[in-house]
Design an enzyme around this catalytic site. Structure first.
Site, short mmCIF file in Angstrom:
data_model
loop_
_atom_site.label_atom_id
_atom_site.label_comp_id
_atom_site.label_asym_id
_atom_site.label_seq_id
_atom_site.Cartn_x
_atom_site.Cartn_y
_atom_site.Cartn_z
N GLU A 73 67.03 -2.04 -1.98
CA GLU A 73 67.64 -3.15 -1.67
C GLU A 73 69.21 -2.77 -1.28
O GLU A 73 70.04 -3.51 -0.27
CB GLU A 73 68.02 -4.02 -2.91
N ALA A 91 61.15 -8.98 -1.58
CA ALA A 91 61.35 -10.25 -1.47
C ALA A 91 61.38 -10.22 0.20
O ALA A 91 61.40 -9.59 0.96
CB ALA A 91 62.85 -10.60 -1.93
N GLU A 132 59.72 -4.79 -8.60
CA GLU A 132 60.40 -5.56 -9.83
C GLU A 132 59.31 -6.51 -10.38
O GLU A 132 59.04 -6.59 -11.59
CB GLU A 132 61.43 -6.48 -9.25
N GLY A 186 61.52 -6.19 -4.61
CA GLY A 186 60.88 -7.19 -5.51
C GLY A 186 59.40 -6.93 -5.71
O GLY A 186 59.08 -7.54 -6.81
C1 3H9 Z 1 64.30 -7.76 -2.43
O1 3H9 Z 1 63.16 -7.33 -2.53
C2 3H9 Z 1 65.43 -8.33 -3.22
C3 3H9 Z 1 65.07 -8.37 -4.58
O2 3H9 Z 1 65.27 -7.32 -5.29
C4 3H9 Z 1 65.47 -9.71 -5.28
C5 3H9 Z 1 65.15 -11.01 -4.96
C6 3H9 Z 1 65.68 -12.28 -5.65
N1 3H9 Z 1 60.83 -9.31 4.34
O3 3H9 Z 1 58.71 -2.08 9.26
P1 3H9 Z 1 57.68 -2.52 9.74
C7 3H9 Z 1 58.16 -7.13 8.44
S1 3H9 Z 1 65.01 -7.02 -0.94
C8 3H9 Z 1 60.30 -9.93 5.53
O4 3H9 Z 1 57.65 -2.65 11.11
P2 3H9 Z 1 56.03 -0.21 8.73
C9 3H9 Z 1 59.04 -6.59 9.47
O5 3H9 Z 1 60.19 -7.40 9.94
C10 3H9 Z 1 63.55 -6.55 0.03
N2 3H9 Z 1 59.88 -9.14 6.50
O6 3H9 Z 1 56.37 -1.76 9.29
C11 3H9 Z 1 58.10 -6.41 10.57
O7 3H9 Z 1 58.11 -7.54 11.13
P3 3H9 Z 1 57.45 -7.83 12.82
C12 3H9 Z 1 63.32 -5.04 -0.56
C13 3H9 Z 1 59.50 -8.06 6.19
O8 3H9 Z 1 54.64 -0.21 8.30
C14 3H9 Z 1 56.67 -6.32 10.04
O9 3H9 Z 1 56.86 -6.74 8.54
N3 3H9 Z 1 62.18 -4.47 0.34
C15 3H9 Z 1 59.68 -7.30 5.04
O10 3H9 Z 1 56.96 0.67 9.49
C16 3H9 Z 1 56.37 -4.92 9.56
O11 3H9 Z 1 57.19 -4.03 9.15
C17 3H9 Z 1 62.43 -3.88 1.51
O12 3H9 Z 1 63.52 -3.58 1.79
C18 3H9 Z 1 60.31 -8.05 4.08
N4 3H9 Z 1 60.75 -7.74 2.88
O13 3H9 Z 1 56.98 -0.36 7.41
C19 3H9 Z 1 61.38 -3.26 2.23
N5 3H9 Z 1 59.47 -5.90 5.19
O14 3H9 Z 1 56.05 -7.32 13.17
C20 3H9 Z 1 61.57 -3.41 3.70
C21 3H9 Z 1 58.69 -5.91 6.30
O15 3H9 Z 1 57.72 -9.29 13.01
N6 3H9 Z 1 60.42 -2.90 4.50
N7 3H9 Z 1 58.82 -7.13 7.22
O16 3H9 Z 1 58.69 -6.93 13.37
C22 3H9 Z 1 60.12 -1.92 4.99
O17 3H9 Z 1 60.83 -0.93 4.48
C23 3H9 Z 1 59.11 -1.49 5.97
O18 3H9 Z 1 58.76 -2.62 6.52
C24 3H9 Z 1 57.72 -1.08 5.29
C25 3H9 Z 1 56.57 -1.07 6.40
C26 3H9 Z 1 57.76 0.26 4.57
C27 3H9 Z 1 57.36 -1.77 4.26
#
Ligand code: 3H9
Length: 701
Positions: A134, A71, A114, A111
């Site tokens: 999450e 999400a 999911e 998400g």
């Molecule tokens: C969820 O899913 C809730 C659901 O269960 C229910 C809903 C109803 N959203 O980390 P990076 C941005 S909770 C918004 O530097 P990498 C990040 O801020 C979510 N933005 O790259 C950055 O922005 P900026 C569950 C996001 O290659 C840019 O993308 N998911 C999100 O080192 C690049 O990110 C997670 O917790 C997001 N979800 O790593 C995953 N994700 O360039 C969280 C990233 O402006 N994300 N951004 O600074 C990660 O673990 C890592 O970002 C990922 C990539 C492994 C994906």
């Protein structure tokens, strides 16, 4: 951090056809987060597929480097009706009457997974990763994850994945039945082929219709016991266990509805706000005004380290771990041998725990060259000095390095307090000099304070930031001042802790007041571990420099009895063989005698007063540091405190914690405790703002 406008978003999903298969490609760079625009596009695609008899199956795939990373966390603060409708999209998928296939590369997280579990089938490239992280954001899988994952991988594995938040590889997921087919080569082509094979399979194998394997009461009891240790004081882990238990006990729809309610409860908690703040603050801290992707960097192919003590050895391990050869220098053969054997022992212990092989140990040790000759550093791309804190010694080393290091080499000092400008001034190339302040144990602690001196070049700074990432540290840029950010704040915190004891509290009560906030160690447990002689020497030195009388506080008196902390088997506390601190009656008497001698009548200090005084002493100093520009953002300070000092991430760091308390209340409390609030803190309190708002406004300026 901008919040997307929900009203007029274009579709972020493209439709295309491969014969009878409809392909929906999600294009929302950089990580295809489930933002407003994605659900609309997916639902429109499903409607089109339903209405078209020539479509026999649907493939959902991510454009760019990844499937859906979850999400969109930035939308969590939007009102419910404006949030992207992930749950509605998954409900639509679950009710869909043609096969749907999620085609996964990169990561399918939160998400994203999911969504994939809402599809009939999942295929992935072997290098993909899937997980439900999450819990790391203080929430729970809120779009069916708690109900579907246990149905696929069983209760125990699902709990493990949801409570650790760590992803697994597609290869493992395929063994668990979470991925139906691994696809080597072209993912889309493989997914379309798979979809075609499954086009006529009926009934559709919906995860929501399965039961949960392995859902015995002991699995949930063990999970509850485990989180008491791993997630003490946190809300979302216990909600996750409750919901996973429901998955096994009640019909799918009931668990699905309960999950929605619990997700909102967790999302709106200060803990989740704190963890989300840190998620973005950590990424923000990597950004330095004036440094862009185009700022030239140099390649670090080899490193030199001066000093094979605890710090030098720990620093060396970071480089060896990522395959960078290290030359390590000492003045005495004995010290060099000792340093090397400590490094080897550390690696061998890791191997004994099964976390690396003996070949890896040898490979890493093989990258390490010991020497007594500083001249051997002439080819190193970066040289890090890690000797004891003495300006004259450091200046002598940098003078010699200036004559040895090749042009363009980075000359770094691991000083934790000293003036990096002064160190740089003895070289003919101050632009090459920087502070790289590692935290002990340097091979474990994730924080790296990157100290930008007056003349440090952009190239040296950008290279150091890139290096931090490469050696898996969180690098935060700070300016030069006594103690930089972390230690300057911790000195103020230590002063306050001693003062609270002087007024009447026992050291163990003061420590307990910080344990209650979630810090694994209170100020006195921490100083006993670091060695009481360090703080003692600093206080003596500072008094001497300021022309003040020799410090004679209760803690100075403890040190003068010869008790220096854990290294002398006792300091403020005694220690048993498990290193558990045990209050010492003689030290308690020493403190009481001290108060009597100074004419202090001890008073009762509540835990709440102690917690606030200590936490706010950090915040107040942090506000001064911000105003002086030593830290660029309040978020940087929070990142420093979480990765360097054990401040609980679910509090969001000290500055975020203060914002949660309300800065007006913080100012009022500081005044009540006789402290002068920093001007910035006062101003923000008067304007009714938070530190995050201050950062956002500064970022826009
Ligand atoms: C969820 O899913 C809730 C659901 O269960 C229910 C809903 C109803 N959203 O980390 P990076 C941005 S909770 C918004 O530097 P990498 C990040 O801020 C979510 N933005 O790259 C950055 O922005 P900026 C569950 C996001 O290659 C840019 O993308 N998911 C999100 O080192 C690049 O990110 C997670 O917790 C997001 N979800 O790593 C995953 N994700 O360039 C969280 C990233 O402006 N994300 N951004 O600074 C990660 O673990 C890592 O970002 C990922 C990539 C492994 C994906």
């Amino acid at each position: 951090m901008s919040t997307p406008d929900s009203s007029s978003q274009p579709s972020l999903v493209q439709q295309s056809r491969d014969g009878d298969v409809l392909i929906l490609t999600i294009n929302n760079p950089p990580v295809n987060a489930f933002s407003v625009g994605v659900p609309e596009g997916l639902k429109a695609g499903l409607d089109a597929a339903a209405a078209d008899d020539s479509v026999t199956a649907v493939v959902i795939i991510g454009g760019g480097r990844t499937f859906v990373a979850g999400a969109d966390i930035r939308t969590f603060d939007l009102p419910r009706e404006q949030s992207p409708d992930l749950r509605g999209t998954i409900e639509k998928l679950d009710a869909f009457t043609k096969p749907t296939v999620a085609a996964i590369h990169g990561t399918a997280l939160g998400g994203g997974l999911e969504l994939a579990m809402g599809c009939t089938y999942r295929v992935a490239v072997p290098g993909a990763q899937v997980g439900l992280p999450e819990v790391k954001l203080g929430v729970l899988p809120g779009a069916g994850g708690t109900q579907r994952l246990p149905r696929v991988v069983g209760a125990a594995k699902a709990l493990d994945m949801m409570l650790s938040g760590n992803p697994i590889r597609a290869t493992e997921a395929s063994q668990l039945g979470l991925i139906d087919r691994l696809i080597d080569g072209d993912l889309l082509a493989g997914a379309v082929e798979f979809a075609r094979e499954m086009a006529d399979a009926r009934p559709l194998p919906r995860i929501s219709e399965r039961s949960v394997p392995g859902a015995t009461p002991d699995v949930f009891a063990a999970a509850r016991q485990g989180i008491r240790k791993t997630h003490r004081g946190q809300l979302s882990p216990s909600l996750i266990v409750d919901l996973a238990e429901m998955a096994a006990a009640v019909p799918f729809q009931e668990g699905w509805d309960a999950e929605a309610t619990k997700f909102m409860e967790a999302k709106d908690s200060p803990q989740s706000r704190g963890l989300r703040h840190i998620f973005f603050a950590e990424r923000e801290s990597a950004k330095i005004p004036g440094i862009t992707k185009d700022t030239p960097t140099t390649e670090i192919k080899s490193a030199g380290i001066i000093g094979a003590g605890t710090m030098g050895g720990g620093i060396a391990m970071n480089f060896l771990n990522v395959g960078i050869p290290v030359t390590i220098v000492e003045t005495q053969q004995e010290a060099l041998d000792r340093g090397l054997s400590v490094i080897r022992r550390n690696y061998e212990n890791t191997a004994k725990k099964g976390r690396m092989s003996m070949e890896d140990v040898e490979a890493r040790m093989g990258l390490l060259t010991p020497t007594l000759d500083m001249g051997d550093l002439k080819d190193a791309d970066i040289i890090i000095e890690a000797v004891f804190e003495n300006m004259d010694v450091k200046k002598d080393i940098f003078t010699r390095l200036d004559g040895i290091a090749k042009p363009g080499a980075i000359l770094a000092s691991n000083t934790s307090t000293l003036d990096v400008n002064e160190i740089a001034s003895v070289t003919s190339r101050p632009e090459s000099v920087i502070g790289l302040h590692f935290f002990s144990p340097a091979n474990v602690m994730k924080l790296l304070e990157i100290v930008r001196a007056e003349k440090t070049s952009d190239t040296v700074l950008a290279t150091s930031m890139a290096l931090a990432k490469r050696i898996k540290k969180v690098g935060v840029v700070v300016g030069v001042c006594d103690g930089f950010v972390g230690n300057r704040m911790v000195h103020r915190y230590g002063d306050e802790a001693r003062q609270i004891v002087e007024e009447g509290a026992r050291p163990e009560d003061v420590d307990a007041s910080m344990n209650a906030l979630g810090l694994p160690m209170g100020p006195f447990q921490m100083s006993d571990m670091a060695g009481l002689d360090i703080g003692y020497a600093i206080r003596q030195h500072q008094a001497k420099v300021a022309g003040q009388p020799k410090p004679d506080g209760w803690l100075d008196r403890i040190v003068e009895t010869g008790r220096k902390g854990q290294k002398t088997q006792g300091g403020i506390y005694d220690y048993d063989e498990t290193r558990r601190p045990i209050p010492n009656a003689d030290m308690q008497k020493l403190i009481e005698d001290y108060r009597a001698e100074k004419g202090i009548t001890p008073r009762e200090i509540t835990q709440e007063e102690s917690t606030k005084r200590l936490a706010y002493s950090l915040v107040n100093e942090g506000a001064k540091i911000l105003e002086e520009g030593i830290a660029q953002r309040a978020g940087d300070i929070d990142v420093i405190y979480i990765y360097g000092y054990g401040f609980p991430a679910y509090r969001g760091g000290p500055m975020q914690y203060a914002s949660e308390q309300g800065l007006k209340n913080v100012v009022a409390d500081l005044e009540k405790f006789g402290q002068t609030p920093a001007p910035l803190l006062k101003r923000l309190a008067e304007e009714g703002k938070t530190f995050a708002q201050y950062d956002a406004e500064k970022g826009r300026a």
